[in-house]
Design a protein around this motif. Structure first.
Motif, PDB file in Angstrom:
ATOM      1  N   THR A   1      -5.238 -42.165 -63.050  1.00  0.00           N
ATOM      2  CA  THR A   1      -6.718 -42.307 -63.702  1.00  0.00           C
ATOM      3  C   THR A   1      -6.533 -43.075 -64.895  1.00  0.00           C
ATOM      4  O   THR A   1      -5.634 -43.218 -65.751  1.00  0.00           O
ATOM      5  CB  THR A   1      -7.388 -40.930 -63.893  1.00  0.00           C
ATOM      6  OG1 THR A   1      -6.852 -40.397 -65.023  1.00  0.00           O
ATOM      7  CG2 THR A   1      -7.505 -40.217 -62.683  1.00  0.00           C
ATOM      8  N   ALA A   2      -7.460 -44.105 -64.984  1.00  0.00           N
ATOM      9  CA  ALA A   2      -7.522 -45.064 -66.096  1.00  0.00           C
ATOM     10  C   ALA A   2      -8.253 -44.343 -67.472  1.00  0.00           C
ATOM     11  O   ALA A   2      -8.859 -43.531 -67.379  1.00  0.00           O
ATOM     12  CB  ALA A   2      -8.456 -46.364 -65.510  1.00  0.00           C
TER      13      ALA A   2
ATOM     14  N   ALA B   1     -14.759 -42.642 -59.925  1.00  0.00           N
ATOM     15  CA  ALA B   1     -14.036 -43.126 -58.703  1.00  0.00           C
ATOM     16  C   ALA B   1     -13.870 -44.608 -58.465  1.00  0.00           C
ATOM     17  O   ALA B   1     -12.886 -44.996 -57.944  1.00  0.00           O
ATOM     18  CB  ALA B   1     -14.690 -42.475 -57.594  1.00  0.00           C
ATOM     19  N   LEU B   2     -14.943 -45.044 -58.907  1.00  0.00           N
ATOM     20  CA  LEU B   2     -15.145 -46.625 -58.400  1.00  0.00           C
ATOM     21  C   LEU B   2     -15.126 -47.741 -59.555  1.00  0.00           C
ATOM     22  O   LEU B   2     -15.043 -48.866 -59.434  1.00  0.00           O
ATOM     23  CB  LEU B   2     -16.432 -46.832 -57.522  1.00  0.00           C
ATOM     24  CG  LEU B   2     -16.294 -45.980 -56.263  1.00  0.00           C
ATOM     25  CD1 LEU B   2     -17.577 -46.239 -55.558  1.00  0.00           C
ATOM     26  CD2 LEU B   2     -15.089 -46.377 -55.425  1.00  0.00           C
ATOM     27  N   HIS B   3     -15.459 -47.102 -60.893  1.00  0.00           N
ATOM     28  CA  HIS B   3     -16.044 -48.412 -62.039  1.00  0.00           C
ATOM     29  C   HIS B   3     -15.137 -48.254 -63.129  1.00  0.00           C
ATOM     30  O   HIS B   3     -14.586 -49.196 -63.649  1.00  0.00           O
ATOM     31  CB  HIS B   3     -17.396 -47.895 -62.539  1.00  0.00           C
ATOM     32  CG  HIS B   3     -18.436 -47.945 -61.085  1.00  0.00           C
ATOM     33  ND1 HIS B   3     -18.859 -49.379 -61.021  1.00  0.00           N
ATOM     34  CD2 HIS B   3     -18.871 -47.517 -60.258  1.00  0.00           C
ATOM     35  CE1 HIS B   3     -19.801 -49.351 -59.845  1.00  0.00           C
ATOM     36  NE2 HIS B   3     -19.681 -48.047 -59.483  1.00  0.00           N
ATOM     37  N   GLU B   4     -14.823 -47.290 -63.592  1.00  0.00           N
ATOM     38  CA  GLU B   4     -14.453 -47.159 -65.300  1.00  0.00           C
ATOM     39  C   GLU B   4     -12.944 -47.458 -65.304  1.00  0.00           C
ATOM     40  O   GLU B   4     -12.327 -46.554 -64.786  1.00  0.00           O
ATOM     41  CB  GLU B   4     -14.860 -45.865 -65.989  1.00  0.00           C
ATOM     42  CG  GLU B   4     -16.402 -45.963 -66.156  1.00  0.00           C
ATOM     43  CD  GLU B   4     -16.821 -44.712 -66.843  1.00  0.00           C
ATOM     44  OE1 GLU B   4     -16.400 -44.449 -68.039  1.00  0.00           O
ATOM     45  OE2 GLU B   4     -17.623 -43.776 -66.667  1.00  0.00           O
ATOM     46  N   HIS B   5     -12.695 -48.548 -66.329  1.00  0.00           N
ATOM     47  CA  HIS B   5     -11.319 -48.760 -66.329  1.00  0.00           C
ATOM     48  C   HIS B   5     -11.262 -49.617 -67.754  1.00  0.00           C
ATOM     49  O   HIS B   5     -11.683 -50.737 -67.609  1.00  0.00           O
ATOM     50  CB  HIS B   5     -10.765 -49.402 -65.018  1.00  0.00           C
ATOM     51  CG  HIS B   5      -9.293 -49.692 -65.384  1.00  0.00           C
ATOM     52  ND1 HIS B   5      -8.721 -50.896 -64.460  1.00  0.00           N
ATOM     53  CD2 HIS B   5      -8.454 -49.515 -66.127  1.00  0.00           C
ATOM     54  CE1 HIS B   5      -7.300 -51.084 -64.737  1.00  0.00           C
ATOM     55  NE2 HIS B   5      -7.077 -50.098 -65.715  1.00  0.00           N
TER      56      HIS B   5
ATOM     57  N   PHE C   1      -6.918 -44.806 -59.565  1.00  0.00           N
ATOM     58  CA  PHE C   1      -8.424 -44.811 -59.937  1.00  0.00           C
ATOM     59  C   PHE C   1      -8.575 -45.814 -61.076  1.00  0.00           C
ATOM     60  O   PHE C   1      -7.935 -45.711 -62.128  1.00  0.00           O
ATOM     61  CB  PHE C   1      -8.963 -43.548 -60.168  1.00  0.00           C
ATOM     62  CG  PHE C   1      -8.846 -42.564 -58.832  1.00  0.00           C
ATOM     63  CD1 PHE C   1      -9.955 -42.485 -58.207  1.00  0.00           C
ATOM     64  CD2 PHE C   1      -7.671 -41.652 -58.660  1.00  0.00           C
ATOM     65  CE1 PHE C   1      -9.817 -41.993 -56.966  1.00  0.00           C
ATOM     66  CE2 PHE C   1      -7.569 -40.806 -57.707  1.00  0.00           C
ATOM     67  CZ  PHE C   1      -8.668 -41.223 -56.530  1.00  0.00           C
ATOM     68  N   PRO C   2     -10.003 -46.391 -61.030  1.00  0.00           N
ATOM     69  CA  PRO C   2     -10.896 -46.373 -60.022  1.00  0.00           C
ATOM     70  C   PRO C   2     -10.431 -47.240 -58.822  1.00  0.00           C
ATOM     71  O   PRO C   2      -9.582 -48.262 -58.815  1.00  0.00           O
ATOM     72  CB  PRO C   2     -11.921 -47.236 -60.803  1.00  0.00           C
ATOM     73  CG  PRO C   2     -11.296 -48.082 -61.797  1.00  0.00           C
ATOM     74  CD  PRO C   2     -10.003 -47.444 -62.469  1.00  0.00           C
ATOM     75  N   ILE C   3     -10.825 -46.904 -57.769  1.00  0.00           N
ATOM     76  CA  ILE C   3     -10.730 -47.540 -56.364  1.00  0.00           C
ATOM     77  C   ILE C   3     -11.409 -48.939 -56.479  1.00  0.00           C
ATOM     78  O   ILE C   3     -12.756 -48.830 -56.664  1.00  0.00           O
ATOM     79  CB  ILE C   3     -10.932 -46.752 -55.322  1.00  0.00           C
ATOM     80  CG1 ILE C   3     -10.449 -45.518 -55.278  1.00  0.00           C
ATOM     81  CG2 ILE C   3     -10.647 -47.322 -53.843  1.00  0.00           C
ATOM     82  CD1 ILE C   3     -10.777 -44.589 -54.304  1.00  0.00           C
ATOM     83  N   THR C   4     -10.688 -49.851 -56.437  1.00  0.00           N
ATOM     84  CA  THR C   4     -11.467 -51.315 -56.540  1.00  0.00           C
ATOM     85  C   THR C   4     -11.085 -52.005 -55.151  1.00  0.00           C
ATOM     86  O   THR C   4     -10.022 -51.750 -54.586  1.00  0.00           O
ATOM     87  CB  THR C   4     -11.229 -51.943 -57.713  1.00  0.00           C
ATOM     88  OG1 THR C   4      -9.791 -51.871 -58.016  1.00  0.00           O
ATOM     89  CG2 THR C   4     -11.989 -51.627 -58.876  1.00  0.00           C
TER      90      THR C   4
END
Lengths: 743, 177
Positions: free
Chosen positions: A182-183, A654-658, A734-737
């Motif tokens: 995870t980021a 899951a999809l955004h934060e990094h 994660f995130p899944i991009t």
């Protein structure tokens, strides 16, 4: 505008927010909206390097700019009574208050420019043109010596488990092992960390957003060497905290120091890019899950190891392993943590700290195991349903998770899910996937106090230094007070968000309503007891001699419990006694005995649908159904909003934060809201939150569990599993991009 | 060091009231002019670079990010802020809808969301289509995640304001509507 408020017997009613009219008209004043007379503006200069020291600041250039009043640097910063590096408790995190010229992470405050206007202060900060003696920073996960921390999260054991984990794997017919990353994530509350500080001798008036007024007051008293009662913090409205305002941060304190330096009120507002440094974040993690199971899905071993980062100068360890200690039954469980240091700002609690990152890994791993076993993912979870808390074997104080699974699955249509991936497409050819995850969060309590006053005019005043950061304290505490005291809500005046009021605990850890609500309830009962005492001893009262039978309060009257026709109004009782009011204080805290006997957690189940463009890899969450059980629901309208907010944070994880770190410079490369992605409205699908009924007689007298954080857990994993189900590609980073799906 | 004698005089019509001020600095944004000079603190600063939308106001009836506008560039303009939307104690339909649909949590982004919604409804682009409302409101971040309520509120306000037999309440004069 009060006509928009609705009245009635309060707890359980979906009342609109009491603070709603103030919030929709702009009348609600947040910290930065205060302008005491003669106020100056302060702007921080922050470090462009991640490790080393500042060798020069062009203070003369800054001071020469029109409007600049002073520059605060280590040379002239007001002396503090206590070192910002002194750690007298594990949660007194080390601060950066210009105590020296050292730089220990990028974006660390290195000076403050104070000016007549914001524009002059901003330009002055730019003119400082710092020079540095830079050292090579290290910011990578596992980049330095890996060690076992003393504790994790809020003082939980680093390692915990039960059974023989090796034997568990040996007896497993099926084994899986996978590593998830995870980021680093930054809270990014929309309201920046702010201080509007005004000194009067050794007395401080401070407008600053804080999730815990009394904790902040205590820290400031220590740093400035003044009594706590000399500090008055006002924080009626707080523009989002999520953990980043749990403990007062360096920028907020620098504003206070600046006001002391110049002898005038000062406003300091952290700039958005400066929030990627000294105000905390959720550290990156690398988690290894090893699962062993029998052919029927029974878990024989659950091994969860977390590697994470902390700063070089302080300790906070993301407690990802907690989830596996509480959630699934397994013959053997092992949870361990390790950490390495880096030249970063100290990580801190961030909405569902530990649980959020831990949950996405555990729920992904179970999905992978289900595939290996050729089992439905929901069946696998039901197969390993924990009837008692794993490891401790304590019974749960309440646990309606089965109902959550069932109601969520029914609503979502889970039974129609094909077992294999890549089976579904929509009318536009997008791949469709369905996934699920279990949600859980501890039902903790802090300690808090409240004061209730019943007044001769038939109204009541309830006071506690609790904080509303959006969860709805302004509304739900008034609801609890209204029912506690037997009055309509509009006859209850509530005061919160002020450090002169009784300690309201912390708006955090999903403990706020349980704690301050219990305190409010206890205070109302105390005030009623005082009122009853007056009436039953007064020969002129219809309640005279009702001491043994007792009284009940309703509609502003006390009535005999055994004969409701004999009653008297609060006003009459007080008038005849010649009193303006009666008051009492109450405490809210967990009962140590029941907390030893029972495991206390909220639970839920989240089902997600995603659509993935087969050519472009673009992922959209199109449907989320969550079913949650969290004890008594004080206000379903506001609780639903808390669940939605948590579920959107699950989408985000899951999809955004990094936060992307440049490993050479140690700097965050996307410190702004355009490049650090959080969901916008168009990213948020149709949401549904089912409030599953749950009665908990043990957790506290009101039966309340927290709801602020649980929504993230379960959701992020459900989305990851849905992405796999849509595409057949398992992304563990994660995130899944889209690049990870196309690569 | 003190400011030079000369300044930048501007006049803005803010919520229907003419306000004249002399800016000591040409770099003052419209947002800081409203917040720091006119004590209209309803408009919020979340990012100061047009990425969050918390500062959204109507400029001559069109929604803009006030943090990206220089005040001196808009001498003579008409501005509507969140403070100018209600008619006394009667909320504008968008404000009322945000209360009814819980289109907020902490409330910090709310003034911007509401001004953006008023602008969006005025633009007539989104109508009663939830997808288009979500797109049209996507310049306004809500970190608490109140988007479901925000979308419902905008749709409900749109319906209320377009109902033929209902006169919309609130200040729907030329400036605001």
């Amino acid at each position: 505008m009060t006509e928009r408020m609705r009245h009635g017997a309060s707890i359980g009613q979906p009342l609109t927010r009491r603070d709603g009219p103030a919030k929709v008209t702009g009348a609600a004043r947040y910290s930065a909206d205060f302008h005491p007379g003669g106020m100056l503006h302060a702007v921080m200069a922050v470090s462009a390097i991640a490790r080393g020291r500042v060798t020069h600041l062009d203070v003369a250039a800054a001071k020469a700019h029109p409007g600049v009043v002073d520059v605060m640097s280590p040379e002239n910063a007001p002396a503090l009574a206590k070192s910002p590096d002194e750690k007298d408790n594990p949660f007194a995190f080390r601060l950066d208050l210009l105590q020296n010229g050292n730089v220990r992470y990028a974006n660390q405050p290195i000076a403050v420019v104070i000016a007549e206007t914001l524009e002059a202060a901003t330009e002055g900060a730019a003119l400082l043109n710092p020079r540095y003696e830079a050292e090579t920073p290290s910011v990578e996960l596992g980049g330095e010596t890996i060690f076992t921390p003393d504790s994790v999260g809020a003082g939980s054991p680093t390692q915990e488990g039960s059974g023989d984990i090796e034997a568990g794997f040996a007896s497993a017919g099926t084994r899986m092992e996978a590593t998830y990353e995870t980021a680093a994530q930054y809270h990014n509350a929309l309201e920046p960390h702010t201080s509007v500080a005004q000194w009067d001798g050794d007395r401080l008036t401070l407008h600053t957003p804080t999730q815990a007024l009394w904790i902040a007051k205590g820290r400031l008293a220590g740093l400035f060497g003044i009594p706590q009662e000399n500090i008055h913090i006002v924080s009626h409205y707080l523009g989002g905290g999520f953990g980043s305002k749990g403990f007062i941060s360096s920028p907020q304190i620098l504003g206070i120091m600046a006001a002391k330096l110049v002898g005038r009120p000062v406003k300091l507002v952290t700039r958005r890019e400066q929030m990627f440094g000294s105000v905390g974040h959720r550290a990156a993690t690398r988690q290894t899950l090893k699962l062993g199971a029998k052919a029927d899905g029974t878990l024989t071993a659950l091994d969860h190891h977390t590697l994470t980062l902390t700063s070089r100068h302080d300790d906070f360890v993301e407690a990802c392993g907690l989830i596996a200690r509480h959630l699934y039954a397994s013959e053997a469980i092992a949870t361990t943590h390790a950490v390495s240091r880096a030249d970063i700002g100290t990580p801190i609690f961030m909405r569902a700290p530990g649980e959020a990152s831990g949950s996405v890994a555990v729920e992904s791993a179970l999905d992978e195991l289900a595939l290996q076993l050729d089992m439905d993912p929901l069946e696998l979870r039901l197969k390993n349903y924990a009837e008692v808390e794993p490891i401790t074997h304590r019974p749960f104080s309440s646990k309606a998770l089965r109902e959550c699974y069932a109601q969520g699955a029914e609503r979502f249509g889970w039974s129609k899910r094909p077992r294999q991936p890549r089976q579904m497409r929509d009318e536009n050819g997008l791949r469709v996937g369905w996934g699920m995850g279990t949600a859980t969060y501890p039902a903790g309590m802090m300690q808090g106090e409240a004061r209730a006053t019943i007044r001769a005019d038939g109204t009541a005043l309830v006071e506690t230094a609790a904080q509303d950061m959006g969860q709805g304290a302004w509304t739900v505490l008034a609801q609890i007070a209204a029912d506690g005291i037997g009055l309509d809500g509009d006859r209850v005046e509530l005061r919160i968000g002020d450090s002169d009021l009784p300690n309201g605990g912390l708006a955090g850890g999903s403990t706020g309503t349980a704690t301050s609500g219990s305190a409010v309830h206890a205070a109302t009962q105390g005030a009623l007891a005082a009122l009853e005492d007056l009436a039953v001893n007064d020969r002129a009262s219809p309640l005279y001699g009702a001491g043994n039978a007792g009284t009940v309060a309703e509609g502003g009257r006390l009535a005999r419990r055994d004969d409701p026709t004999r009653s008297e109004s609060f006003s009459d009782i007080l008038a005849r006694a010649g009193k303006d009011s009666v008051e009492a204080k109450g405490t809210g805290a967990g009962d140590p005995a029941s907390r030893k006997t029972y495991a206390m957690h909220a639970h839920g189940a989240v089902y997600a649908e995603v659509k993935v463009d087969p050519d472009l890899g673009q992922i959209r969450v199109t449907r989320l159904v969550g079913a949650f059980a969290a004890g008594r629901i004080v206000n379903p309208r506001l609780v639903r909003s808390q669940y939605y907010g948590g579920m959107i944070w699950g989408v985000s994880l899951a999809l955004h934060e990094h936060a992307v770190l440049d490993t050479r410079s140690g700097r965050v490369m996307n410190p702004n809201l355009a490049e650090y992605h959080v969901p916008v409205n168009a990213d948020v699908p149709s949401l549904e939150a089912i409030l599953v009924e749950e009665h908990d007689p043990h957790v506290n007298p009101l039966g309340i569990k927290g709801v602020g954080e649980i929504g993230i857990t379960g959701t992020a994993g459900a989305i990851a599993n849905a992405v796999w189900h849509a595409t057949g590609t398992r992304v563990r980073d994660f995130p899944i991009t889209l690049d990870k799906l196309l690569g | 060091m003190s400011f030079p004698e000369t300044g930048f005089p501007i006049t803005l019509t803010v919520n229907g009231v003419s306000r004249s001020l002399v800016l000591e600095d040409a770099r003052v944004t419209l947002l800081d002019a409203l917040r720091e000079r006119l004590d209209l603190t309803g408009s919020k600063k979340g990012c100061d670079r047009g990425q969050c939308g918390a500062c959204t106001v109507l400029l001559d009836g069109v929604r803009i990010n006030a943090c990206l506008a220089l005040a001196v560039s808009h001498d003579g303009a008409s501005i509507t802020t969140i403070e100018g939307l209600a008619d006394g104690d009667v909320l504008h339909p968008v404000q009322a809808a945000f209360v009814d649909h819980d289109g907020y949590q902490c409330g910090f982004c709310t003034p911007g969301q509401i001004m953006s919604a008023v602008g969006l409804i005025r633009e007539g682009q989104a109508g009663d289509d939830p997808e288009r409302v979500r797109e049209g409101m996507s310049g306004n971040l809500c970190r608490c995640g109140a988007y479901a309520g925000i979308t419902e509120a905008v749709l409900a306000a749109h319906a209320a304001m377009n109902a033929p037999d209902v006169l919309p309440g609130g200040n729907l004069s030329e400036d605001a509507a």
